[in-house]
Design a protein around this motif. Sequence first.
Motif, PDB file in Angstrom:
ATOM      1  N   LYS A 122       6.049  -3.250  -8.287  1.00  7.70           N
ATOM      2  CA  LYS A 122       5.982  -2.059  -7.434  1.00  7.70           C
ATOM      3  C   LYS A 122       4.806  -1.177  -7.843  1.00  7.70           C
ATOM      4  O   LYS A 122       4.084  -0.651  -7.014  1.00  7.70           O
ATOM      5  CB  LYS A 122       7.283  -1.271  -7.525  1.00  7.70           C
ATOM      6  N   TYR A 123       4.611  -1.032  -9.132  1.00  6.88           N
ATOM      7  CA  TYR A 123       3.527  -0.193  -9.625  1.00  6.88           C
ATOM      8  C   TYR A 123       2.177  -0.773  -9.224  1.00  6.88           C
ATOM      9  O   TYR A 123       1.283  -0.041  -8.798  1.00  6.88           O
ATOM     10  CB  TYR A 123       3.628  -0.061 -11.149  1.00  6.88           C
TER      11      TYR A 123
ATOM     12  N   ARG B   2       1.551  -0.165  -5.467  1.00  7.98           N
ATOM     13  CA  ARG B   2       1.132   1.219  -5.202  1.00  7.98           C
ATOM     14  C   ARG B   2      -0.312   1.437  -5.644  1.00  7.98           C
ATOM     15  O   ARG B   2      -1.079   2.118  -4.986  1.00  7.98           O
ATOM     16  CB  ARG B   2       2.044   2.182  -5.947  1.00  7.98           C
TER      17      ARG B   2
ATOM     18  N   GLU C  53      -2.625  -0.199  -3.072  1.00  3.07           N
ATOM     19  CA  GLU C  53      -2.682   0.564  -1.814  1.00  3.07           C
ATOM     20  C   GLU C  53      -3.507   1.829  -1.976  1.00  3.07           C
ATOM     21  O   GLU C  53      -4.227   2.231  -1.069  1.00  3.07           O
ATOM     22  CB  GLU C  53      -1.265   0.917  -1.350  1.00  3.07           C
ATOM     23  N   SER C  54      -3.433   2.466  -3.111  1.00  2.00           N
ATOM     24  CA  SER C  54      -4.191   3.696  -3.310  1.00  2.00           C
ATOM     25  C   SER C  54      -5.677   3.443  -3.427  1.00  2.00           C
ATOM     26  O   SER C  54      -6.504   4.302  -3.113  1.00  2.00           O
ATOM     27  CB  SER C  54      -3.668   4.459  -4.536  1.00  2.00           C
TER      28      SER C  54
END
Length: 166
Positions: A156-157, A160, A163-164
């Motif tokens: 998950k990290y 993210r 995506e950033s």
Amino acid sequence: MWSLRGLRLEAGHYFRLYERNASSTPRLTRNTDLKMISGFWTKPQESPKAPTQSYRHGVPPHKPTDLEKKILLWSGRFKKEEESPETIRFEMLGAAKNKFWVKVSYLMRAPDSGSLFYMVIEGKKAVKRRVFTSLNLERKACLREEAAMKAKTDEKYLCRLWESQE
């Protein structure tokens, strides 16, 4: 050319030679019964009482204490406490103490080896009950769950983070 260190060494050498020659003759004193002992002139020591008994090796006999008498008895040197003499040699006492400590070490080994056999028997009983197997399976299951949870959080990290950056 002489160095300073070389001069010091030579001066020390000559000084020692002079000292040796100067002290080799006794000074004139009233008492002429001086003796040279290890490079020094000394008067002989007068003892008030000469030793009446000469010992075999120059070591006087030892009067044992009560504990030392018991050690002599336990080590097998004497059969009864009444048989022990008033004075003994240090060698006899040392040999008796060595035998005593060997016997003590044997006595210490007995409970040690007994506890070893007890632990082996208890371990075999625990294996028959499958105590260790169930504990290992539970522990490995917990480790797998933790690894899976960590992998999900890491995934998950990373998502993210990816995506950033886009």
